[in-house]
Design a protein around this motif. Structure first.
Motif, short mmCIF file in Angstrom:
data_model
loop_
_atom_site.label_atom_id
_atom_site.label_comp_id
_atom_site.label_asym_id
_atom_site.label_seq_id
_atom_site.Cartn_x
_atom_site.Cartn_y
_atom_site.Cartn_z
N VAL A 172 0.87 -1.18 0.00
CA VAL A 172 0.00 0.00 0.00
C VAL A 172 0.91 1.23 0.00
O VAL A 172 1.41 1.65 1.04
CB VAL A 172 -0.94 -0.01 1.22
CG1 VAL A 172 -1.83 1.22 1.22
CG2 VAL A 172 -1.79 -1.28 1.21
N ASP A 173 1.12 1.77 -1.19
CA ASP A 173 2.05 2.88 -1.35
C ASP A 173 1.35 4.08 -1.98
O ASP A 173 0.13 4.07 -2.19
CB ASP A 173 3.26 2.45 -2.18
CG ASP A 173 2.86 1.92 -3.57
OD1 ASP A 173 1.67 2.03 -3.94
OD2 ASP A 173 3.74 1.40 -4.28
N GLY A 174 2.13 5.10 -2.29
CA GLY A 174 1.56 6.31 -2.86
C GLY A 174 0.79 6.09 -4.14
O GLY A 174 -0.36 6.55 -4.27
N PRO A 175 1.37 5.41 -5.15
CA PRO A 175 0.63 5.19 -6.40
C PRO A 175 -0.69 4.46 -6.20
O PRO A 175 -1.69 4.78 -6.86
CB PRO A 175 1.61 4.37 -7.24
CG PRO A 175 2.96 4.79 -6.74
CD PRO A 175 2.78 5.00 -5.27
N LEU A 176 -0.72 3.48 -5.30
CA LEU A 176 -1.98 2.78 -5.05
C LEU A 176 -3.00 3.72 -4.40
O LEU A 176 -4.17 3.77 -4.81
CB LEU A 176 -1.75 1.57 -4.14
CG LEU A 176 -3.01 0.78 -3.76
CD1 LEU A 176 -3.56 0.03 -4.98
CD2 LEU A 176 -2.74 -0.20 -2.63
N LEU A 177 -2.56 4.49 -3.42
CA LEU A 177 -3.49 5.35 -2.69
C LEU A 177 -3.94 6.55 -3.51
O LEU A 177 -4.98 7.15 -3.20
CB LEU A 177 -2.84 5.81 -1.38
CG LEU A 177 -2.63 4.69 -0.36
CD1 LEU A 177 -1.83 5.18 0.83
CD2 LEU A 177 -3.96 4.12 0.11
N GLU A 178 -3.22 6.88 -4.55
CA GLU A 178 -3.69 7.94 -5.44
C GLU A 178 -4.98 7.53 -6.16
O GLU A 178 -5.72 8.39 -6.65
CB GLU A 178 -2.61 8.29 -6.46
CG GLU A 178 -1.45 9.09 -5.87
CD GLU A 178 -0.35 9.35 -6.87
OE1 GLU A 178 -0.52 8.92 -8.04
OE2 GLU A 178 0.66 9.96 -6.50
N GLN A 179 -5.25 6.23 -6.20
CA GLN A 179 -6.45 5.73 -6.86
C GLN A 179 -7.61 5.52 -5.88
O GLN A 179 -8.70 5.12 -6.29
CB GLN A 179 -6.13 4.41 -7.56
CG GLN A 179 -4.99 4.51 -8.56
CD GLN A 179 -4.63 3.17 -9.15
OE1 GLN A 179 -5.46 2.50 -9.74
NE2 GLN A 179 -3.38 2.77 -8.97
N ALA A 180 -7.38 5.78 -4.60
CA ALA A 180 -8.41 5.52 -3.59
C ALA A 180 -9.57 6.50 -3.74
O ALA A 180 -9.38 7.68 -4.07
CB ALA A 180 -7.80 5.62 -2.19
N SER A 181 -10.76 6.00 -3.45
CA SER A 181 -11.98 6.81 -3.61
C SER A 181 -12.68 7.07 -2.28
O SER A 181 -13.90 7.15 -2.23
CB SER A 181 -12.94 6.12 -4.58
OG SER A 181 -13.32 4.84 -4.07
N GLY A 182 -11.90 7.14 -1.19
CA GLY A 182 -12.48 7.53 0.09
C GLY A 182 -12.76 6.45 1.09
O GLY A 182 -13.56 6.66 2.01
N PRO A 183 -12.11 5.28 1.02
CA PRO A 183 -12.39 4.26 2.03
C PRO A 183 -11.71 4.58 3.37
O PRO A 183 -10.80 5.41 3.44
CB PRO A 183 -11.77 3.00 1.43
CG PRO A 183 -10.60 3.51 0.65
CD PRO A 183 -11.09 4.82 0.05
N ALA A 184 -12.16 3.91 4.42
CA ALA A 184 -11.40 3.86 5.66
C ALA A 184 -10.30 2.83 5.47
O ALA A 184 -10.53 1.76 4.89
CB ALA A 184 -12.31 3.45 6.82
N LEU A 185 -9.09 3.14 5.93
CA LEU A 185 -7.95 2.25 5.76
C LEU A 185 -7.36 1.94 7.13
O LEU A 185 -7.07 2.86 7.90
CB LEU A 185 -6.89 2.89 4.86
CG LEU A 185 -5.58 2.11 4.67
CD1 LEU A 185 -5.84 0.77 3.99
CD2 LEU A 185 -4.59 2.94 3.85
N VAL A 186 -7.16 0.65 7.41
CA VAL A 186 -6.64 0.22 8.71
C VAL A 186 -5.48 -0.74 8.48
O VAL A 186 -5.59 -1.68 7.68
CB VAL A 186 -7.75 -0.47 9.54
CG1 VAL A 186 -7.16 -1.13 10.78
CG2 VAL A 186 -8.82 0.54 9.93
N ASN A 187 -4.39 -0.52 9.20
CA ASN A 187 -3.24 -1.44 9.13
C ASN A 187 -2.90 -1.93 10.53
O ASN A 187 -2.37 -1.18 11.36
CB ASN A 187 -2.02 -0.77 8.51
CG ASN A 187 -0.85 -1.75 8.37
OD1 ASN A 187 -1.04 -2.96 8.45
ND2 ASN A 187 0.34 -1.23 8.14
N THR A 188 -3.20 -3.20 10.79
CA THR A 188 -2.77 -3.87 12.02
C THR A 188 -1.86 -5.05 11.68
O THR A 188 -1.69 -5.95 12.49
CB THR A 188 -3.98 -4.37 12.83
OG1 THR A 188 -4.76 -5.26 12.02
CG2 THR A 188 -4.85 -3.22 13.31
#
Length: 305
Positions: free
Chosen positions: A205-221
């Motif tokens: 999950v990097d910058g290029p992937l997140l540039e395509q995000a459309s507003g989700p909640a994101l959680v990393n555990t």
């Protein structure tokens, strides 16, 4: 009697925990110091087990990590020396799942923003339509990594009525829709990370992937190096994420914990998701189970190599 060496203890394991573990294992193994040779080595994510570690302990035949993640184990070095390794993902499974679910729900229901406004004495009920809290029922939620913890996460999300999308090279459980991380950030209401750190998941999950995000909640555990936290913060600030919850970081302690002060839809935890009041008991029970299997010539649970 075999020898067992605890290479390191977790910061929250106290003298009572150590005594209880010693008593439980006393009939199976003789406990020796962290620098001594032993047939069984027990470690945590704070202590790597590599070729140097193994060469200094030529009697080692089994390595147990008390964690779910195992990127601190050199599996190639272990396999080359005929040393088995296993992990204890079930000890922290439910705590991690509960933490991840609580973060997702808090994010979707805009609790951070509502709490920040309440802290200033503001009654924000009239603002709810603009804030647009969202339910998880009927919505797609992406789960990246469906091992022991990810599968339980999928079960809980399904029970809450979510449509679970999943990504895991090892395969998906029944009822989970296959999807790529790109499809998830574009279409899911929330995305939660539960994968191990491997060469293929590093910086997944990097910058290029997140540039395509459309507003989700994101959680990393999952593991810190699976996600670029700075890229995730930029995505949150740009509105490409509605919420960000992070429990694990590339470097710990993470120097940017104070970022929460100016971002109400951000939660940063100090690698705490897996801790609960019954953890030490589950860890020592897991160690005992693995040692019993080793003594019986059987495969230990959750074997890695």
């Amino acid at each position: 009697m075999i020898r067992l060496s605890r290479l390191v203890w977790s910061p929250y394991e106290n003298a009572a925990d150590r005594s209880a573990e010693a008593a439980l294992l006393s009939s199976m193994a003789r406990l020796v110091g962290p620098d001594e040779d032993a047939e069984v080595l027990v470690t945590t994510s704070n202590r790597a087990v590599d070729a140097e570690t193994l060469d200094a302990r030529p009697s080692a035949r089994l390595v147990i990590t008390t964690t779910s993640g195992y990127d601190h184990l050199d599996l190639a070095a272990l396999a080359d020396r005929g040393v088995a390794a296993c992990r204890l993902p079930e000890a922290r499974r439910d705590a991690v799942v509960e933490t991840a679910v609580s973060l997702i729900l808090a994010g979707l229901h805009r609790h951070g923003t509502l709490r920040a406004r309440a802290a200033t004495g503001r009654w924000a009920r009239a603002e709810l339509p603009a804030l647009a809290p969202r339910c998880i029922r009927g919505a797609p939620v992406g789960v990246i990594g469906l091992g022991v913890i990810g599968r339980r996460m999928a079960e809980v999300l399904t029970a809450l009525g979510a449509e679970v999308w999943g990504s895991d090279p090892a395969g998906l459980p029944p009822g989970v829709r296959p999807a790529s991380p790109r499809e998830m950030v574009r279409n899911c209401r929330a995305v939660t990370l539960h994968c191990s750190l491997t060469p293929s998941s590093r910086d997944l999950v990097d910058g290029p992937l997140l540039e395509q995000a459309s507003g989700p909640a994101l959680v990393n555990t999952a593991r810190g190096r699976v996600m670029d936290p700075l890229a995730a913060l930029r995505a949150l600030d740009a509105g490409r994420l509605c919420f960000l919850g992070v429990d694990v970081f590339p470097t710990e302690p993470w120097p940017g914990m104070a970022e929460v002060r100016r971002r109400p839809e951000l939660v940063l935890l100090p690698h705490a998701a897996g801790y609960h009041d019954g953890l030490s008991a589950l860890v020592r029970a897991g160690i005992a189970k693995a040692v019993e299997a080793f003594l019986a010539g059987e495969e230990p649970p959750h074997r890695l190599c």
